[in-house]
Design an enzyme around this catalytic site. Sequence first.
Site, PDB file in Angstrom:
ATOM      1  N   HIS A   1       6.868   3.019   3.781  1.00  0.00           N
ATOM      2  CA  HIS A   1       6.018   3.299   2.609  1.00  0.00           C
ATOM      3  C   HIS A   1       4.881   4.254   2.950  1.00  0.00           C
ATOM      4  CE1 HIS A   1       3.402  -0.545   3.437  1.00  0.00           C
ATOM      5  NE2 HIS A   1       2.816   0.494   3.975  1.00  0.00           N
TER       6      HIS A   1
ATOM      7  N   ASP B   1       8.258  -0.205   6.781  1.00  0.00           N
ATOM      8  CA  ASP B   1       9.380  -0.007   5.847  1.00  0.00           C
ATOM      9  C   ASP B   1       9.406   1.409   5.272  1.00  0.00           C
ATOM     10  OD1 ASP B   1       7.238  -0.008   4.097  1.00  0.00           O
ATOM     11  OD2 ASP B   1       7.903  -1.746   2.921  1.00  0.00           O
TER      12      ASP B   1
HETATM   13  P1  PGA Z   1      -1.204   0.126   9.534  1.00  0.00           P
HETATM   14  O1  PGA Z   1      -0.703   0.289   8.031  1.00  0.00           O
HETATM   15  O2  PGA Z   1      -1.963   1.375   9.839  1.00  0.00           O
HETATM   16  O3  PGA Z   1      -2.104  -1.072   9.551  1.00  0.00           O
HETATM   17  O4  PGA Z   1       0.000  -0.024  10.382  1.00  0.00           O
HETATM   18  C1  PGA Z   1      -0.088   1.487   7.649  1.00  0.00           C
HETATM   19  C2  PGA Z   1       0.429   1.399   6.238  1.00  0.00           C
HETATM   20  O5  PGA Z   1       0.823   0.315   5.788  1.00  0.00           O
HETATM   21  O6  PGA Z   1       0.473   2.432   5.562  1.00  0.00           O
END
Ligand code: PGA
Length: 260
Positions: free
Chosen positions: A138, A136
């Site tokens: 973030h 999303d």
């Molecule tokens: P992920 O999470 O590396 O497990 O995809 C990234 C994040 O939420 O910042």
Amino acid sequence: MEIVIVPDAAAGGELIATAIAELFTRKPDALLGVATGSTPLPVYRALEAKVEAGTLDVSRARVCQLDEYVGLPAGHPQSYREVLLREVLEPLGIPGERFTGPDGAAEDIAAAALAYDRELAAGGGVDLQLLGIGTDGHIGFNEPCSSLASRTRIKTLTEQTRADNARFFDSPDEVPHHVLTQGIGTILEARHLVLLATGAAKAHAVVQAVEGPLCALVPASALQLHPHATVVVDEAAAAELRLADYFRATYAAKPDWQSL
Ligand code: PGA
């Protein structure tokens, strides 16, 4: 902002680990901001290999957390402090005294948030902050529409993020709703921001952050405001970038003396 397109996650991990090793050579007691999730793991494994090979000295390194769940009891295996102790601190041989983070188990969460921002500033600020990106958009746990000037504070996770993180818990219901996260304003105070994104699931968030307008709906677009931000993406995460060929040519022509 510098965009580096690498063939795969391992190459991204090696590139970023090399930049971190250069930082610790230049400044042995640098404060490294680390992130959780699956994406940064190749960075940590590459750092571990450098420590084992004797090419990285972390004997004075300091490490800090980006974010933490609120409400998990201290010592919970999925608290980000425990995850980072397992994935980063222990493999690199850095003692817990040189590792700090926001206290998600504090009784007074607002005070814990304020105390963390003050601690980072008193420690001289973060030298290099490693970041992932949520599907999303973030960064840290600054979900869409977070203030671009925000400080460390409590946030409520979107259902999308809770679903993304459910794989780490026995059941999706166990994923906390609340977190303490460095704010976007806090993150922007680090001297160097390095965001790693790998896999097709991140391609849309990456293009919005890098080539889209600066907007709170896409918190990672705040990197556009930073004077030294590096975005490392594998081919899958780069798939939607319109300027991909330009980014490739720029990196290929980069002077040898200039590191990330
Ligand atoms: P992920 O999470 O590396 O497990 O995809 C990234 C994040 O939420 O910042």
